[in-house]
Design a protein around this motif. Structure first.
Motif, mmCIF file in Angstrom:
data_model
loop_
_atom_site.group_PDB
_atom_site.id
_atom_site.type_symbol
_atom_site.label_atom_id
_atom_site.label_comp_id
_atom_site.label_asym_id
_atom_site.label_seq_id
_atom_site.Cartn_x
_atom_site.Cartn_y
_atom_site.Cartn_z
ATOM 1 N N VAL A 201 -4.956 -2.588 10.989
ATOM 2 C CA VAL A 201 -5.274 -1.285 11.569
ATOM 3 C C VAL A 201 -4.711 -0.174 10.685
ATOM 4 O O VAL A 201 -3.907 -0.423 9.779
ATOM 5 C CB VAL A 201 -4.721 -1.141 13.006
ATOM 6 C CG1 VAL A 201 -5.325 -2.203 13.920
ATOM 7 C CG2 VAL A 201 -3.191 -1.246 13.012
ATOM 8 N N HIS A 202 -5.113 1.063 10.947
ATOM 9 C CA HIS A 202 -4.691 2.216 10.158
ATOM 10 C C HIS A 202 -3.169 2.377 10.183
ATOM 11 O O HIS A 202 -2.515 2.155 11.208
ATOM 12 C CB HIS A 202 -5.354 3.486 10.708
ATOM 13 C CG HIS A 202 -5.273 4.642 9.766
ATOM 14 N ND1 HIS A 202 -4.172 5.462 9.686
ATOM 15 C CD2 HIS A 202 -6.179 5.110 8.859
ATOM 16 C CE1 HIS A 202 -4.382 6.393 8.769
ATOM 17 N NE2 HIS A 202 -5.602 6.208 8.256
ATOM 18 N N GLY A 203 -2.614 2.763 9.025
ATOM 19 C CA GLY A 203 -1.167 2.880 8.899
ATOM 20 C C GLY A 203 -0.542 3.915 9.817
ATOM 21 O O GLY A 203 0.665 3.850 10.096
ATOM 22 N N SER B 241 0.566 -10.350 2.066
ATOM 23 C CA SER B 241 0.210 -9.515 3.210
ATOM 24 C C SER B 241 -0.304 -8.163 2.732
ATOM 25 O O SER B 241 0.022 -7.716 1.624
ATOM 26 C CB SER B 241 1.420 -9.291 4.124
ATOM 27 O OG SER B 241 1.021 -8.632 5.309
ATOM 28 N N GLY B 242 -1.074 -7.525 3.589
ATOM 29 C CA GLY B 242 -1.441 -6.135 3.386
ATOM 30 C C GLY B 242 -2.255 -5.846 2.150
ATOM 31 O O GLY B 242 -2.914 -6.703 1.572
ATOM 32 N N TYR B 243 -2.193 -4.579 1.729
ATOM 33 C CA TYR B 243 -2.975 -4.097 0.599
ATOM 34 C C TYR B 243 -2.092 -3.978 -0.629
ATOM 35 O O TYR B 243 -1.044 -3.331 -0.599
ATOM 36 C CB TYR B 243 -3.596 -2.732 0.918
ATOM 37 C CG TYR B 243 -4.402 -2.164 -0.231
ATOM 38 C CD1 TYR B 243 -5.632 -2.719 -0.572
ATOM 39 C CD2 TYR B 243 -3.920 -1.098 -0.984
ATOM 40 C CE1 TYR B 243 -6.367 -2.226 -1.635
ATOM 41 C CE2 TYR B 243 -4.649 -0.590 -2.046
ATOM 42 C CZ TYR B 243 -5.874 -1.160 -2.372
ATOM 43 O OH TYR B 243 -6.592 -0.672 -3.430
ATOM 44 N N THR B 244 -2.514 -4.589 -1.742
ATOM 45 C CA THR B 244 -1.739 -4.530 -2.991
ATOM 46 C C THR B 244 -2.601 -4.112 -4.173
ATOM 47 O O THR B 244 -2.211 -4.287 -5.327
ATOM 48 C CB THR B 244 -1.094 -5.895 -3.298
ATOM 49 O OG1 THR B 244 -2.126 -6.885 -3.409
ATOM 50 C CG2 THR B 244 -0.112 -6.307 -2.210
ATOM 51 N N GLY C 140 -4.379 2.332 -6.317
ATOM 52 C CA GLY C 140 -4.480 3.504 -5.450
ATOM 53 C C GLY C 140 -3.724 3.350 -4.153
ATOM 54 O O GLY C 140 -2.796 2.543 -4.046
ATOM 55 N N THR C 141 -4.101 4.126 -3.157
ATOM 56 C CA THR C 141 -3.422 4.110 -1.859
ATOM 57 C C THR C 141 -4.357 3.635 -0.755
ATOM 58 O O THR C 141 -5.564 3.880 -0.784
ATOM 59 C CB THR C 141 -2.897 5.510 -1.497
ATOM 60 O OG1 THR C 141 -4.013 6.419 -1.393
ATOM 61 C CG2 THR C 141 -1.931 6.027 -2.548
ATOM 62 N N LYS C 142 -3.774 2.947 0.188
ATOM 63 C CA LYS C 142 -4.512 2.495 1.374
ATOM 64 C C LYS C 142 -3.488 2.193 2.442
ATOM 65 O O LYS C 142 -2.792 1.178 2.371
ATOM 66 C CB LYS C 142 -5.356 1.259 1.060
ATOM 67 C CG LYS C 142 -6.191 0.767 2.248
ATOM 68 C CD LYS C 142 -6.982 -0.467 1.858
ATOM 69 C CE LYS C 142 -7.821 -0.970 3.026
ATOM 70 N NZ LYS C 142 -8.581 -2.190 2.682
#
Length: 458
Positions: free
Chosen positions: A216-218, A312-315, A318-320
């Motif tokens: 879900v959104h940070g 895990s997560g986004y690596t 840029g940014t996310k």
């Protein structure tokens, strides 16, 4: 040892060396990635054929329901009084990241006097060195001085899951053997050859936290639990900043080094250049600024708790911003005498329960027990004396820092001493640009022939 005859073996190696290098390149050009299965069958068949060429009339691919075959072969000599098991592996790790290789990982090209390929040192290069040493010995003597048993597996990089089953299948035959030797990549960064008389055990496991069905959104991190943080909190309970493992009971069975082991380590500490070793590893300092004898005692006689990776997560670039739904940590514990993987696994499970982490999923991936061979064993003396006869002053280690399934042979029911030695650097074994020097390959071949000659009379 008959110096005249073994000298003729060395001459035969020199005479055939160009051909031996081409065979090394052919073997390394064949992929054998156990994680994906790519090239496994082809490499197993190639390996079996090399054993047949040495005169074996009994070579088979021992197959399992879910797994890769073990190449098993025997050679019986007329007047042999001893039997030596030659254990090794034909599988390799995946070659990624491909972009970091200076030569394709399965091209096996010679660059600046090195054969660059996945498996060059771990351990298809040493396997070929073993085969060629035996071949030249056979060319000169006409037969081997000892009986030989080949066990070359295709799942070592997966934790050797079928070796226990294999040993049970052939237990009666293997009990008749005298020792186990692995021709490997046991050379220091300063070119000093090493002999390892054992290995640490290994418990490899994963911890998985799942806090939702999707990312879900940070911005929702205020109200949505983050599984990465949950695992961070778990880790904080497992180890302190001084590197001491906090899992209750984990040190209870750790035995201190013996006087004999301490003497070995003193010799290592006196001869090793730690500054060069740091430079080779690409680090500025050892953990806790460990030095001298203390460093080696820590390294060889203490257990580890290591984080291999966090997923895990986004690596990406840029940014996310997001709150991931799942997180997973891969971990390993290296075991020393007299720890057991079964007990340590129970301690890990108890630790999670005692700290209230019942919602964390624990997954046991693989386990090896530790193994040790006494330096007084006939195989240890044969290997050490062989290196000395080749003009080297080897470093003798009580154990390898890493792990391998040696315990299957060294513990009941077989109780066979197991020793590892060889020529090649092991530090790039799983990394891009793995290589074996042409000069190392030649010495690897010479060593195998010399060990054979020494073992018959040890």
């Amino acid at each position: 040892m008959n110096q005249s005859m073994i000298g003729k073996v060395y001459e035969d190696i020199d005479k055939n060396f160009e051909k031996y290098v081409k065979e090394l390149q052919q073997y390394l050009s064949q992929p054998s990635i156990s994680a994906t299965g790519e090239g496994i069958e082809e490499t197993a068949q190639m390996t079996a054929e090399y054993i047949r060429r040495l005169g074996s009339k009994d070579v088979r691919l021992v197959r399992f329901k879910d797994g890769h075959p073990i190449v098993y072969g025997t050679i019986t000599s007329k007047n042999a009084e001893k039997t030596l098991v030659l254990y090794n592996m034909y599988d390799v790790q995946p070659p990624e990241p491909l972009e970091e290789w200076i030569s394709p990982p399965f091209a096996a090209r010679i660059v600046d006097g090195k054969v660059i390929a996945r498996g060059a040192v771990n351990t298809k290069g040493p396997v070929m060195g073993m085969f060629k040493g035996l071949e030249s010995y056979l060319n000169v003597y006409g037969e081997f001085p000892v009986n030989l048993v080949f066990i070359i597996e295709g799942e070592e990089e997966l934790g050797s899951p079928h070796i226990p089953e294999f040993v049970k299948m052939y237990e009666d035959d293997l009990k008749k053997c005298d020792a186990v030797y692995m021709h490997g990549n046991d050379q220091e960064e300063d070119d000093t050859p090493a002999v390892h008389l054992g290995v640490k055990g290994l418990l490899y496991f994963e911890m998985e936290a799942e806090m939702g069905s999707r990312d879900v959104h940070g911005s929702l991190a205020t109200i949505v639990p983050n599984p990465v943080w949950k695992l961070v909190w778990v880790l904080k309970t497992m180890k302190d900043e001084s590197n001491r493992i906090l899992i209750k009971g984990i040190y209870d069975d750790v035995r201190p080094p013996t006087n004999e082991e301490i003497e070995m380590v003193k010799d290592i500490a006196a001869r090793k250049d730690l500054q060069k070793f740091k430079e080779f590893l690409g680090i500025k300092e050892f953990r806790g600024d460990l030095q001298g004898l203390d460093l080696y005692i820590e390294n060889y006689f203490k257990p580890t708790l290591n984080i291999d990776g966090i997923v895990s997560g986004y690596t990406g670039p840029g940014t996310k911003t997001l709150v991931p739904a799942k997180a997973r940590i891969k971990m390993d514990i290296r075991l020393v005498p007299n720890m057991t993987s079964e007990k340590v696994w129970t301690l890990v499970q108890n630790h999670m329960k005692e700290h209230g982490f019942n919602d964390i999923k624990l997954i046991k991936r693989s386990a090896y027990e530790w193994a040790r061979a006494p330096p007084s064993s006939h195989i240890a003396k044969s290997v050490i004396n062989s290196l000395k006869q080749l003009g080297y002053n080897p470093l003798v280690y009580p154990t390898l820092e890493g792990s391998a399934p040696f315990y299957i042979f060294s513990k009941p029911p077989l109780n066979l001493p197991f020793v590892l030695a060889g020529f090649a650097y092991g530090f790039l074994a799983h990394a891009p640009n793995e290589y074996i020097k042409i000069t190392q390959y030649r010495e690897s071949i010479r060593l195998m022939a010399t060990i054979l000659e020494n073992f018959k009379s040890s």
